[in-house]
Scaffold this motif. Structure first.
Motif, PDB file in Angstrom:
ATOM      1  N   ILE A   1       0.837  -1.204   0.000  1.00  0.00           N
ATOM      2  CA  ILE A   1       0.000   0.000   0.000  1.00  0.00           C
ATOM      3  C   ILE A   1       0.870   1.250   0.000  1.00  0.00           C
ATOM      4  O   ILE A   1       0.627   2.200  -0.756  1.00  0.00           O
ATOM      5  CB  ILE A   1      -0.947  -0.003   1.223  1.00  0.00           C
ATOM      6  N   ASN A   2       1.906   1.248   0.834  1.00  0.00           N
ATOM      7  CA  ASN A   2       2.812   2.400   0.898  1.00  0.00           C
ATOM      8  C   ASN A   2       3.513   2.623  -0.432  1.00  0.00           C
ATOM      9  O   ASN A   2       3.707   3.760  -0.871  1.00  0.00           O
ATOM     10  CB  ASN A   2       3.835   2.211   2.019  1.00  0.00           C
ATOM     11  N   THR A   3       3.908   1.524  -1.080  1.00  0.00           N
ATOM     12  CA  THR A   3       4.570   1.631  -2.389  1.00  0.00           C
ATOM     13  C   THR A   3       3.623   2.237  -3.412  1.00  0.00           C
ATOM     14  O   THR A   3       4.008   3.109  -4.206  1.00  0.00           O
ATOM     15  CB  THR A   3       5.044   0.246  -2.867  1.00  0.00           C
ATOM     16  N   LYS A   4       2.378   1.791  -3.395  1.00  0.00           N
ATOM     17  CA  LYS A   4       1.379   2.319  -4.328  1.00  0.00           C
ATOM     18  C   LYS A   4       1.165   3.811  -4.111  1.00  0.00           C
ATOM     19  O   LYS A   4       1.077   4.592  -5.075  1.00  0.00           O
ATOM     20  CB  LYS A   4       0.054   1.570  -4.153  1.00  0.00           C
ATOM     21  N   ILE A   5       1.110   4.228  -2.848  1.00  0.00           N
ATOM     22  CA  ILE A   5       0.948   5.649  -2.527  1.00  0.00           C
ATOM     23  C   ILE A   5       2.134   6.445  -3.045  1.00  0.00           C
ATOM     24  O   ILE A   5       1.977   7.495  -3.691  1.00  0.00           O
ATOM     25  CB  ILE A   5       0.789   5.833  -1.001  1.00  0.00           C
ATOM     26  N   ARG A   6       3.351   5.957  -2.785  1.00  0.00           N
ATOM     27  CA  ARG A   6       4.565   6.675  -3.200  1.00  0.00           C
ATOM     28  C   ARG A   6       4.663   6.766  -4.720  1.00  0.00           C
ATOM     29  O   ARG A   6       5.118   7.773  -5.265  1.00  0.00           O
ATOM     30  CB  ARG A   6       5.812   5.974  -2.639  1.00  0.00           C
ATOM     31  N   ARG A   7       4.213   5.722  -5.395  1.00  0.00           N
ATOM     32  CA  ARG A   7       4.265   5.740  -6.866  1.00  0.00           C
ATOM     33  C   ARG A   7       3.340   6.820  -7.419  1.00  0.00           C
ATOM     34  O   ARG A   7       3.677   7.510  -8.388  1.00  0.00           O
ATOM     35  CB  ARG A   7       3.874   4.376  -7.432  1.00  0.00           C
ATOM     36  N   LEU A   8       2.159   6.964  -6.829  1.00  0.00           N
ATOM     37  CA  LEU A   8       1.227   7.996  -7.288  1.00  0.00           C
ATOM     38  C   LEU A   8       1.766   9.395  -7.024  1.00  0.00           C
ATOM     39  O   LEU A   8       1.616  10.296  -7.859  1.00  0.00           O
ATOM     40  CB  LEU A   8      -0.125   7.820  -6.597  1.00  0.00           C
ATOM     41  N   LEU A   9       2.420   9.578  -5.875  1.00  0.00           N
ATOM     42  CA  LEU A   9       3.011  10.880  -5.561  1.00  0.00           C
ATOM     43  C   LEU A   9       4.160  11.194  -6.529  1.00  0.00           C
ATOM     44  O   LEU A   9       4.328  12.345  -6.958  1.00  0.00           O
ATOM     45  CB  LEU A   9       3.506  10.900  -4.119  1.00  0.00           C
ATOM     46  N   SER A  10       4.924  10.158  -6.880  1.00  0.00           N
ATOM     47  CA  SER A  10       6.018  10.356  -7.838  1.00  0.00           C
ATOM     48  C   SER A  10       5.473  10.713  -9.216  1.00  0.00           C
ATOM     49  O   SER A  10       6.002  11.602  -9.901  1.00  0.00           O
ATOM     50  CB  SER A  10       6.876   9.087  -7.921  1.00  0.00           C
ATOM     51  N   LEU A  11       4.427  10.008  -9.621  1.00  0.00           N
ATOM     52  CA  LEU A  11       3.793  10.321 -10.900  1.00  0.00           C
ATOM     53  C   LEU A  11       3.342  11.773 -10.924  1.00  0.00           C
ATOM     54  O   LEU A  11       3.527  12.477 -11.929  1.00  0.00           O
ATOM     55  CB  LEU A  11       2.611   9.385 -11.131  1.00  0.00           C
ATOM     56  N   GLN A  12       2.760  12.240  -9.828  1.00  0.00           N
ATOM     57  CA  GLN A  12       2.283  13.624  -9.775  1.00  0.00           C
ATOM     58  C   GLN A  12       3.438  14.611  -9.900  1.00  0.00           C
ATOM     59  O   GLN A  12       3.309  15.650 -10.556  1.00  0.00           O
ATOM     60  CB  GLN A  12       1.528  13.870  -8.468  1.00  0.00           C
ATOM     61  N   LYS A  13       4.573  14.283  -9.288  1.00  0.00           N
ATOM     62  CA  LYS A  13       5.744  15.162  -9.391  1.00  0.00           C
ATOM     63  C   LYS A  13       6.221  15.273 -10.831  1.00  0.00           C
ATOM     64  O   LYS A  13       6.565  16.368 -11.308  1.00  0.00           O
ATOM     65  CB  LYS A  13       6.871  14.642  -8.498  1.00  0.00           C
ATOM     66  N   VAL A  14       6.262  14.150 -11.533  1.00  0.00           N
ATOM     67  CA  VAL A  14       6.676  14.178 -12.949  1.00  0.00           C
ATOM     68  C   VAL A  14       5.648  14.946 -13.783  1.00  0.00           C
ATOM     69  O   VAL A  14       6.005  15.762 -14.637  1.00  0.00           O
ATOM     70  CB  VAL A  14       6.852  12.752 -13.504  1.00  0.00           C
ATOM     71  N   ALA A  15       4.363  14.691 -13.531  1.00  0.00           N
ATOM     72  CA  ALA A  15       3.301  15.379 -14.269  1.00  0.00           C
ATOM     73  C   ALA A  15       3.385  16.886 -14.057  1.00  0.00           C
ATOM     74  O   ALA A  15       3.205  17.669 -15.005  1.00  0.00           O
ATOM     75  CB  ALA A  15       1.938  14.846 -13.846  1.00  0.00           C
ATOM     76  N   ASP A  16       3.666  17.312 -12.826  1.00  0.00           N
ATOM     77  CA  ASP A  16       3.830  18.746 -12.544  1.00  0.00           C
ATOM     78  C   ASP A  16       5.006  19.311 -13.337  1.00  0.00           C
ATOM     79  O   ASP A  16       4.904  20.385 -13.947  1.00  0.00           O
ATOM     80  CB  ASP A  16       4.066  18.968 -11.045  1.00  0.00           C
ATOM     81  N   HIS A  17       6.112  18.605 -13.332  1.00  0.00           N
ATOM     82  CA  HIS A  17       7.315  19.047 -14.043  1.00  0.00           C
ATOM     83  C   HIS A  17       7.061  19.162 -15.547  1.00  0.00           C
ATOM     84  O   HIS A  17       7.527  20.098 -16.201  1.00  0.00           O
ATOM     85  CB  HIS A  17       8.456  18.061 -13.777  1.00  0.00           C
ATOM     86  N   CYS A  18       6.281  18.225 -16.084  1.00  0.00           N
ATOM     87  CA  CYS A  18       6.052  18.182 -17.529  1.00  0.00           C
ATOM     88  C   CYS A  18       4.833  19.001 -17.979  1.00  0.00           C
ATOM     89  O   CYS A  18       4.497  19.015 -19.160  1.00  0.00           O
ATOM     90  CB  CYS A  18       5.878  16.730 -17.984  1.00  0.00           C
TER      91      CYS A  18
END
Length: 279
Positions: free
Chosen positions: A11-28
């Motif tokens: 569950i923690n991994t899934k949460i962190r992956r979504l937060l990472s995706l959001q960081k990349v999406a913000d950057h792009c």
């Protein structure tokens, strides 16, 4: 205890992956069509009375209703109103949605995972189904030649995987194909400025640097985003789409034939079905 610990880790991994995706999406520059997510602490009581304090993932509610509900007529919507609503969607949002799903190899962009409001603005939800070294390729209603886009090109009641359909019965969502909205019917290398800068960065940065900057919990995610970004940066959008089809072929995934985009619909009153039209 071991099973509970593994579940919590997943569950923690899934949460962190979504937060990472959001960081990349913000950057792009791709985050304006996705609800923001964040983590906060949650206190709760389990059925056995045990008190638990842990991290929880929160997300703003997407406005509107799903494209799936629009097509099903829930609440009741006549065909003309459905088609008018789809025509309201800004072309720029459709292009961004296609870029998002391609960059992150979103594998579950169904009509249920796209919300649309009364003004035609869209939001992409359930973005956790993205590539992580497991052979996933983009599967999206915004992109051609995949299962989900075929489902909106052909009435899903008439479509079976592996069965050829000789006559299309498109739904209104077929007009969300990015080729109907990109200038000249193609994106090529014509990326928005933030996306272009982001792809250039991801092309040059090491996997380790990418994992650290965006806080990816899995190294495979950092490698995947770098690989797809390199393809987009060096091959252009349509070139990357061709590479994706080749990936699907190597993985022996279902590949659907190329079809011209269906950008306009009219109703065949005799057969009571939608058919593609030139305008």
């Amino acid at each position: 205890a071991g099973g509970t610990e593994k579940l919590q880790h997943d569950i923690n991994t899934k949460i962190r992956r979504l937060l990472s995706l959001q960081k990349v999406a913000d950057h792009c520059g791709l985050s304006n069509i996705t609800p923001q997510v964040w983590v906060d602490h949650v206190s709760s009581i389990l059925q056995n009375g045990r008190k638990v304090r842990q991290e929880g993932l929160f997300q703003y509610a997407a406005p509107g209703i799903s494209v799936n509900n629009v097509q099903k007529g829930v609440p009741p919507i006549d065909e003309e109103t459905k088609y008018t609503l789809f025509k309201k969607v800004p072309s720029s949002q459709i292009v961004v949605a296609a870029l998002f799903d391609m960059l992150f190899s979103q594998s579950d962009r169904t009509t249920r995972n796209v919300f649309i409001d009364e003004f035609g603005n869209i939001n992409l939800i359930d973005n956790d189904q993205y590539e992580s070294g497991d052979g996933r390729t983009p599967n999206s209603i915004f992109l051609p030649m995949n299962v989900l886009s075929e489902m909106v090109r052909v009435d899903r009641r008439k479509m079976k995987v592996g069965r050829k359909i000789s006559y299309p019965r498109p739904t209104g969502a077929v007009t969300l194909d990015y080729r109907c909205h990109a200038e000249g019917g193609a994106i090529g290398f014509n990326y928005p400025p933030k996306m272009k800068d982001c792809l250039k960065y991801l092309d040059k940065a090491s996997v380790r640097t990418i994992q650290k900057r965006y806080e990816y919990p899995l190294k495979s995610d950092a490698l995947d985003i770098k690989t797809r970004a390199q393809q987009l940066f060096k091959e252009g959008f349509e070139g990357t789409l061709r590479l994706v089809v080749e990936e699907q072929r190597k993985l022996k995934n279902e590949i659907f034939p190329f079809h011209e985009p269906c950008c306009f619909l009219r109703q065949d009153v005799v057969q009571n079905i939608n058919v593609c039209s030139s305008a």
